[in-house]
Scaffold this active site. Sequence first.
Site, short mmCIF file in Angstrom:
data_model
loop_
_atom_site.label_atom_id
_atom_site.label_comp_id
_atom_site.label_asym_id
_atom_site.label_seq_id
_atom_site.Cartn_x
_atom_site.Cartn_y
_atom_site.Cartn_z
N ASN A 186 1.02 3.26 -2.81
CA ASN A 186 1.75 4.50 -3.65
C ASN A 186 1.30 5.45 -4.99
O ASN A 186 1.70 6.47 -4.92
CB ASN A 186 1.14 2.85 -5.20
CG ASN A 186 1.64 1.47 -5.03
OD1 ASN A 186 2.53 0.95 -4.35
ND2 ASN A 186 1.41 0.72 -5.77
N ASP A 240 0.88 -1.28 -0.01
CA ASP A 240 0.14 -0.18 -0.28
C ASP A 240 0.94 1.10 0.21
O ASP A 240 1.96 0.93 0.83
CB ASP A 240 -0.87 -0.20 1.44
CG ASP A 240 -2.04 1.05 1.57
OD1 ASP A 240 -2.80 0.93 -0.03
OD2 ASP A 240 -2.99 0.66 2.08
N ASN A 291 -10.93 -2.52 -5.27
CA ASN A 291 -10.32 -1.62 -5.82
C ASN A 291 -10.77 -1.49 -7.13
O ASN A 291 -10.56 -0.29 -7.45
CB ASN A 291 -9.07 -2.01 -5.98
CG ASN A 291 -8.15 -1.87 -5.37
OD1 ASN A 291 -7.19 -2.61 -4.64
ND2 ASN A 291 -8.11 -0.72 -4.59
C1 IPE Z 1 -5.42 -2.89 -0.29
O1 IPE Z 1 -6.04 -1.25 -0.37
C2 IPE Z 1 -5.35 -3.43 -1.39
C3 IPE Z 1 -3.80 -4.24 -1.63
C4 IPE Z 1 -3.04 -3.37 -1.65
C5 IPE Z 1 -4.04 -4.48 -3.50
P1 IPE Z 1 -5.91 -0.37 -0.27
O2 IPE Z 1 -5.43 1.09 -0.23
O3 IPE Z 1 -7.19 -0.61 -1.96
O4 IPE Z 1 -6.60 -0.54 0.48
P2 IPE Z 1 -8.22 0.66 1.47
O5 IPE Z 1 -8.91 1.01 0.12
O6 IPE Z 1 -7.19 1.99 2.04
O7 IPE Z 1 -8.41 -0.16 2.73
C1 IPE Z 2 -1.76 0.44 -3.23
O1 IPE Z 2 -1.37 1.53 -3.99
C2 IPE Z 2 -1.50 -0.35 -4.77
C3 IPE Z 2 -2.69 -0.89 -4.66
C4 IPE Z 2 -4.31 -0.93 -3.68
C5 IPE Z 2 -3.43 -1.34 -5.95
P1 IPE Z 2 -2.38 2.91 -3.31
O2 IPE Z 2 -2.84 3.03 -5.01
O3 IPE Z 2 -3.38 2.42 -2.70
O4 IPE Z 2 -1.84 4.00 -2.90
P2 IPE Z 2 -2.68 5.20 -1.83
O5 IPE Z 2 -3.40 4.31 -0.49
O6 IPE Z 2 -3.56 5.99 -2.78
O7 IPE Z 2 -1.68 6.33 -1.20
MG MG Z 3 -4.49 2.61 -0.62
#
Ligand code: IPE
Ligand code: IPE
Ligand code: MG
Length: 252
Positions: A23, A21, A69
């Site tokens: 990115n 998480d 997602n």
């Molecule tokens: C969890 O991260 C899913 C993945 C890392 C693929 P999210 O960023 O989607 O989770 P929430 O929305 O913060 O709970």
């Molecule tokens: C994790 O990073 C990747 C996925 C969940 C696909 P995020 O895209 O959730 O990054 P943040 O949480 O918005 O920083």
């Molecule tokens: Mg995230």
Amino acid sequence: MSAGHRPGQSNPPVHVAIIMDGNGRWAQMRGLPRQEGHRRGLEALRSTVRNAGELGVKVLTLYSFSTENWRRPATEVSFLLGLLRRFVEKDLAELKASGVRVRIIGRRDDLTPDLVRLVEHAETATRDNTRMTLVVAFNYGARDEIVRAARRLAADAAAGRIDATAIDEDMLGLHLDTADLPDPELVIRTSGETRISNFLLWQAAYAEFVFTPVLWPDFDRAALEAALAEYARRERRFGGVPEALDRKVGAA
Ligand code: IPE
Ligand code: IPE
Ligand code: MG
């Protein structure tokens, strides 16, 4: 009964699962588009596969796209789907050569047929590898996985193939996507969030959790080693009593 792992023991976890998480925030902090964060996240994924293998981890599960997602903007969703595709296309040969068995868990019925074919190809091409298993949780949600397992069991019971009273934890576990894999001993989540977000709800029942503020694109070998060291300091009880107390009770 004294159970498995005690603090100070140096046996590494067999199965490490990671919620990758942060990115988006990594990119935002640099004034870059979120996609750039995902691209750098893929680099972190590659190096983590290498590092985990070198550190003796036998099963590495990476949460790369959740069933929730799909709620993201369509452009981000299609970028993430494309990233999986490119990862399989570009990295399969190297994964195969380095002894990595690839498994994809999650639901497949809402992926395009060509993506499903690609995923199946990655699995069959690497199925005889034994050095490490890389499990990519893609379009994965633990509740969805449990519902799919329940449906199959219900269908088997309705058709008379099994007796409903014979359904137990082992049988349910064998109907999950992870049927042939050991449960994770350690679940790591990056980016400072301290929630499970529908990841391995069944399998992580007794996992140790390590939460690190490191954003996923910055997750390097030192961060992985720190999480493994934290795990080594934990005492796992599995509902039992600590080893020291166990001995006292035994002596009394
Ligand atoms: C969890 O991260 C899913 C993945 C890392 C693929 P999210 O960023 O989607 O989770 P929430 O929305 O913060 O709970
Ligand atoms: C994790 O990073 C990747 C996925 C969940 C696909 P995020 O895209 O959730 O990054 P943040 O949480 O918005 O920083
Ligand atoms: Mg995230």
